[in-house]
Scaffold this motif. Structure first.
Motif, PDB file in Angstrom:
ATOM      1  N   ILE A 245       0.664   1.707  10.077  1.00  0.00           N
ATOM      2  CA  ILE A 245       0.431   0.358  10.606  1.00  0.00           C
ATOM      3  C   ILE A 245       1.635  -0.112  11.406  1.00  0.00           C
ATOM      4  O   ILE A 245       1.509  -0.630  12.526  1.00  0.00           O
ATOM      5  CB  ILE A 245       0.125  -0.620   9.452  1.00  0.00           C
ATOM      6  CG1 ILE A 245      -1.214  -0.254   8.791  1.00  0.00           C
ATOM      7  CG2 ILE A 245       0.091  -2.063   9.956  1.00  0.00           C
ATOM      8  CD1 ILE A 245      -1.503  -1.018   7.511  1.00  0.00           C
ATOM      9  N   ALA A 246       2.828   0.059  10.864  1.00  0.00           N
ATOM     10  CA  ALA A 246       4.036  -0.426  11.521  1.00  0.00           C
ATOM     11  C   ALA A 246       4.314   0.297  12.828  1.00  0.00           C
ATOM     12  O   ALA A 246       4.786  -0.307  13.797  1.00  0.00           O
ATOM     13  CB  ALA A 246       5.226  -0.286  10.581  1.00  0.00           C
ATOM     14  N   SER A 247       4.005   1.570  12.881  1.00  0.00           N
ATOM     15  CA  SER A 247       4.323   2.360  14.077  1.00  0.00           C
ATOM     16  C   SER A 247       3.472   1.970  15.276  1.00  0.00           C
ATOM     17  O   SER A 247       3.877   2.182  16.421  1.00  0.00           O
ATOM     18  CB  SER A 247       4.142   3.855  13.785  1.00  0.00           C
ATOM     19  OG  SER A 247       2.785   4.162  13.521  1.00  0.00           O
TER      20      SER A 247
ATOM     21  N   THR B 191       0.869  -1.175   0.000  1.00  0.00           N
ATOM     22  CA  THR B 191       0.000   0.000   0.000  1.00  0.00           C
ATOM     23  C   THR B 191       0.907   1.226   0.000  1.00  0.00           C
ATOM     24  O   THR B 191       2.098   1.140  -0.262  1.00  0.00           O
ATOM     25  CB  THR B 191      -0.945  -0.040   1.221  1.00  0.00           C
ATOM     26  OG1 THR B 191      -1.832   1.085   1.178  1.00  0.00           O
ATOM     27  CG2 THR B 191      -0.180  -0.032   2.528  1.00  0.00           C
ATOM     28  N   SER B 192       0.352   2.365   0.324  1.00  0.00           N
ATOM     29  CA  SER B 192       1.149   3.586   0.322  1.00  0.00           C
ATOM     30  C   SER B 192       2.161   3.582   1.460  1.00  0.00           C
ATOM     31  O   SER B 192       1.964   2.934   2.495  1.00  0.00           O
ATOM     32  CB  SER B 192       0.230   4.801   0.475  1.00  0.00           C
ATOM     33  OG  SER B 192      -0.353   4.818   1.760  1.00  0.00           O
ATOM     34  N   ASP B 193       3.240   4.323   1.273  1.00  0.00           N
ATOM     35  CA  ASP B 193       4.247   4.433   2.329  1.00  0.00           C
ATOM     36  C   ASP B 193       3.643   4.994   3.602  1.00  0.00           C
ATOM     37  O   ASP B 193       3.985   4.561   4.712  1.00  0.00           O
ATOM     38  CB  ASP B 193       5.395   5.331   1.869  1.00  0.00           C
ATOM     39  CG  ASP B 193       6.283   4.662   0.832  1.00  0.00           C
ATOM     40  OD1 ASP B 193       5.890   3.587   0.312  1.00  0.00           O
ATOM     41  OD2 ASP B 193       7.358   5.204   0.533  1.00  0.00           O
TER      42      ASP B 193
ATOM     43  N   GLN C 148      11.501  -5.163   2.659  1.00  0.00           N
ATOM     44  CA  GLN C 148      12.538  -4.228   3.068  1.00  0.00           C
ATOM     45  C   GLN C 148      11.962  -2.860   3.406  1.00  0.00           C
ATOM     46  O   GLN C 148      12.415  -2.188   4.342  1.00  0.00           O
ATOM     47  CB  GLN C 148      13.605  -4.112   1.971  1.00  0.00           C
ATOM     48  CG  GLN C 148      14.407  -5.380   1.737  1.00  0.00           C
ATOM     49  CD  GLN C 148      15.166  -5.855   2.968  1.00  0.00           C
ATOM     50  OE1 GLN C 148      15.547  -5.059   3.835  1.00  0.00           O
ATOM     51  NE2 GLN C 148      15.381  -7.161   3.059  1.00  0.00           N
ATOM     52  N   LYS C 149      10.940  -2.440   2.659  1.00  0.00           N
ATOM     53  CA  LYS C 149      10.300  -1.160   2.938  1.00  0.00           C
ATOM     54  C   LYS C 149       9.638  -1.180   4.311  1.00  0.00           C
ATOM     55  O   LYS C 149       9.774  -0.228   5.105  1.00  0.00           O
ATOM     56  CB  LYS C 149       9.265  -0.838   1.863  1.00  0.00           C
ATOM     57  CG  LYS C 149       8.527   0.472   2.108  1.00  0.00           C
ATOM     58  CD  LYS C 149       7.507   0.751   1.020  1.00  0.00           C
ATOM     59  CE  LYS C 149       8.175   1.090  -0.285  1.00  0.00           C
ATOM     60  NZ  LYS C 149       7.196   1.514  -1.313  1.00  0.00           N
TER      61      LYS C 149
END
Length: 269
Positions: A165-167, A157-159, A197-198
């Protein structure tokens, strides 16, 4: 420290990748599920996802849907799944458990009671695949208060959305390796390594990959770049194919050994 954190820390120190099998609890019955969890640990599993059978599993493919239908015939529910974790502990299992369930059963259970029960039944983590990040703030807060890691799924999805989500993740970030529902696949979308990796650039947590991994070769491929590999449909299918042995008292151990040997191929050293 959460048992899941301890496991990832230990594996990292040994330069190992977590093997995270998924099971549909109650397929083919609860007693057999407990025996299978014992075999998973013997096969090298590091964390186990306890799948709550659900009548409308939007994220699951046909293999897990069939397993859910078999389990639902035994009236398996969230409480049954939590009790299965305790039974596995009584059988000597030490590894962490993650409860995989859709949001509606959680809501029906009652949020306060749900998180209290997760704690009481020694569940380390929680995955709710149909809970979008925009609606998850209260659940994240309650999970953190209870000491339960709410593990998010993240797809390409978008950066900005990946970062969001990751945070907020706890435990690890679960990357979706294939677009669509769960199920065994021969190939994955182009650029999946770049996607992983992103995601790693947005979190210091372990990153695991799942959805579609069906061979030891695929698991080894992702083990080189991920902290964990989730295997679901392939194991659930193996259980399905082994049910005739599991339900035969004289051949039950043969069936359990087949499952152990099948799962062991996914463990990367």
């Amino acid at each position: 420290m959460n048992l899941m954190d301890q496991t990832f820390t230990r594996l990292k120190s040994n330069d190992q990748t977590a093997l995270i099998p998924f099971l549909t609890i109650g397929d083919p019955d609860i007693e057999t599920t407990v025996d299978i969890i014992v075999e998973l640990e013997a096969a090298g599993a590091d964390i186990v996802e306890l799948g709550v059978p659900y009548s409308d599993p939007l994220a699951d493919g046909p293999v897990i849907q069939r397993a859910s239908q078999r389990a639902l015939k035994h009236k398996v529910n969230i409480r049954t799944c939590m009790e299965t974790a305790v039974k596995a502990r009584s059988a000597g299992v030490k590894l962490p458990f993650i409860l995989f369930t859709y949001y509606n059963p959680v809501l029906q259970f009652g949020l306060d009671q749900f998180f209290a029960e997760l704690n009481a039944h020694e569940i380390s983590g929680l995955i709710i695949p149909d809970l979008p990040i925009e609606e998850s703030a209260d659940i994240y807060r309650m999970a953190e208060t209870a000491g339960i890691h709410l593990v998010p799924l993240v797809a390409p999805t978008s950066d900005e959305r990946i970062a969001s989500i990751a945070s907020s993740a706890k435990g690890f970030v679960y990357c979706v390796s294939s677009l669509g529902v769960t199920g065994e696949r021969a190939s994955f979308f182009e650029g999946i390594e770049d996607f992983i990796q992103k995601v790693k650039t947005y979190t210091d947590l372990p990153v695991a990959i799942g959805f579609g991994i069906s061979s030891g070769e695929q698991a080894a491929r992702f083990a080189r770049i991920c902290d964990g590999v989730v295997v679901g449909s392939a194991i659930v299918r193996q259980i399905e194919e082994t049910i005739p042995l599991l339900q035969d008292a004289e051949r039950r151990q043969e069936g359990l050994l087949q499952i152990r040997n099948f799962v062991s191929q996914f463990k990367s050293e």
